[in-house]
Enzyme design. Structure first.
Site, short mmCIF file in Angstrom:
data_model
loop_
_atom_site.label_atom_id
_atom_site.label_comp_id
_atom_site.label_asym_id
_atom_site.label_seq_id
_atom_site.Cartn_x
_atom_site.Cartn_y
_atom_site.Cartn_z
N HIS A 1 -5.41 -3.10 -2.87
CA HIS A 1 -5.02 -2.15 -3.92
C HIS A 1 -4.93 -2.80 -5.30
O HIS A 1 -4.50 -2.15 -6.26
CB HIS A 1 -3.69 -1.49 -3.57
N LYS B 1 -11.78 1.29 -2.08
CA LYS B 1 -10.68 1.87 -2.84
C LYS B 1 -11.09 1.93 -4.32
O LYS B 1 -11.94 2.73 -4.66
CB LYS B 1 -9.40 1.10 -2.55
N SER C 1 0.80 -1.22 0.00
CA SER C 1 0.00 0.00 0.00
C SER C 1 0.83 1.27 0.00
O SER C 1 0.37 2.31 -0.47
CB SER C 1 -0.96 -0.01 1.19
C1 LIG Z 1 -6.99 -0.05 3.17
C2 LIG Z 1 -6.42 -1.40 3.48
C3 LIG Z 1 -7.06 -2.28 4.35
C4 LIG Z 1 -8.25 -1.86 5.16
O1 LIG Z 1 -9.39 -1.78 4.37
P1 LIG Z 1 -10.59 -0.84 4.85
O2 LIG Z 1 -11.76 -1.33 4.11
O3 LIG Z 1 -10.19 0.54 4.49
O4 LIG Z 1 -10.72 -1.04 6.33
C5 LIG Z 1 -6.56 -3.54 4.49
N1 LIG Z 1 -5.44 -3.93 3.84
C6 LIG Z 1 -4.78 -3.10 3.01
C7 LIG Z 1 -3.56 -3.58 2.31
C8 LIG Z 1 -5.24 -1.81 2.81
O5 LIG Z 1 -4.57 -0.97 2.04
#
Ligand SMILES: *Cc1c(COP(=O)(O)O)cnc(C)c1O
Length: 389
Positions: free
Chosen positions: A206, A239, A178
């Site tokens: 992602h 995302k 990330s």
């Molecule tokens: C954003 C993210 C999460 C958490 O997801 P949310 O739905 O925002 O709680 C988990 N793992 C990774 C790699 C992330 O980037």
């Protein structure tokens, strides 16, 4: 931490350049945003496909609100499991080519729920050192032994697996890291999971919507025969999908187990069913609007070509996460501030999110950006480089 210590602890964060502050957004997420009362060109969201503000998704959500209201009213195991959730789970499983899927309210909760339900203090969890914080927290909550391996280092992981005497082993990794944007060696990890009889847990937060021609994510390149029951897939829906929530995909038995044992699934109210309707609309756009991923590819190429000659370099990444490595956290903050004064918003990512001395600007590209937007960023960076010694 006691109440009277908070003030000086916060002042310490300030002095170290580690104080975090929220910015106030008005209007919709997008390439241009209103933040703290001003318009900015933004490279700071995870809205990679530009879907967060898409009218068809908003329309699907409001139509569903009109039909079924807003609140889910109860947890999934009581009366909160709506047909809209159920149909979305089936569509998501089919989309990523797995037998079954389960919705969670957030990716963070899904990670906690899955790992905790599969492993206890007798087990061992193996994690890439750059994994997302939620995977680390999940391992800690499970009380399994947490063993971290150097970033992408399959040889060390193999030595750690070979030395393990734990009955239950689980390897967990981000697929697209990330804060770095690089990719986990999924096929190699799966081979090790097979060899050492471990679960493989892929966090594709992602990658979903972004990787592969149709946006099917990190599994898109794996042959179907490798969809072994030891494979667990997680994607988040806040995302690239532009909505909210997450889903876990795996064997039917795994999903059944999670329904029975994942505390972060059981002891929480279901997400509003209108969000499931919104994700269903988003899934159509993800699958059919391939131009969004093509646009991303063009923007990535344009950015990489344009940074030549800057005192800061891009890290090795072919995904929309394009970190510009600065090093010192104060320098990263100063660069972000210089951009902000030029109307461009990019977050400075500092320790402990990234290692000491590896502070960076996390440039995140979106299909909502035009080539001109990347050019505007590049000219601002070059102007700031000229004032930099
Ligand atoms: C954003 C993210 C999460 C958490 O997801 P949310 O739905 O925002 O709680 C988990 N793992 C990774 C790699 C992330 O980037």
């Amino acid at each position: 931490m006691l109440p009277h210590q908070l003030q000086s602890a916060l002042a310490d964060l300030d002095a170290l350049g580690l104080r975090r502050r929220r910015r106030l957004l008005d209007g919709a997420q997008g390439a241009r945003v209103w933040v703290d009362g001003r318009a900015f060109l933004s490279f700071s969201s995870n809205d990679y496909l530009g879907l967060a503000g898409h009218p068809a998704i908003a329309e699907a959500a409001s139509r569903a609100a009109g039909e079924v209201g807003v609140g889910a009213g109860a947890a999934h195991l009581l009366t909160g499991h709506h047909r809209l959730h159920h149909e979305l789970e089936q569509a998501l499983a089919a989309f990523v080519g797995m037998p079954a899927a389960l919705l969670f309210s957030t990716g963070y909760m899904a990670n906690l729920g899955v790992i905790q339900s599969l492993i206890d203090r007798h087990g061992e969890v193996f994690e890439d050192r750059l994994n997302h914080a939620s995977l680390v927290d999940a391992a800690l909550l499970s009380r399994a032994k947490l063993i971290r391996f150097p970033h992408l280092d399959l040889a060390t992981l193999e030595r750690q697996l070979a030395a393990s005497t734990a009955k239950v082993k689980l390897i967990a990794t981000d697929t697209v890291f990330s804060m770095d944007g690089d990719l986990a060696p999924v096929a190699g990890l799966l081979a090790l999971a097979d060899k050492y009889d471990a679960w493989l847990y892929l966090d594709d937060a992602h990658g979903f919507g972004v990787l592969g021609k149709e946006g099917r994510g990190a599994l898109g390149n794996l042959p179907l025969a490798t969809r072994h029951p030891r494979l667990i897939y997680l994607a988040t829906l806040g995302k690239a999908a532009g909505v909210s929530g997450a889903f876990v995909a795996g064997s039917a038995e795994l999903i059944e187990w999670l329904v029975n044992k994942a505390r972060a699934y059981i002891y929480t109210t279901a997400q509003p069913p209108l969000l499931a309707a919104a994700v269903s609309a988003s899934l159509e756009l993800i699958a059919h609007e391939t131009w969004r991923r093509e646009r991303l590819g063009e923007l990535i190429t344009r950015l990489k070509a344009g940074v030549a000659g800057l005192p800061w370099g891009l890290m090795a990444s072919d995904t929309p996460i394009q970190p510009l490595l600065v090093g010192d956290q104060h320098a990263a903050l100063a660069l972000a501030e210089g951009l902000r004064q030029r109307g461009i918003l990019i977050p400075a990512i500092r320790p402990p999110t990234v290692p000491q001395g590896a502070a960076r600007l996390r440039i995140s590209l979106s299909a909502a950006h035009a080539p001109d937007d990347v050019d505007a960023l590049l000219s601002a960076l070059h102007a700031l480089a000229d004032t930099h010694d």
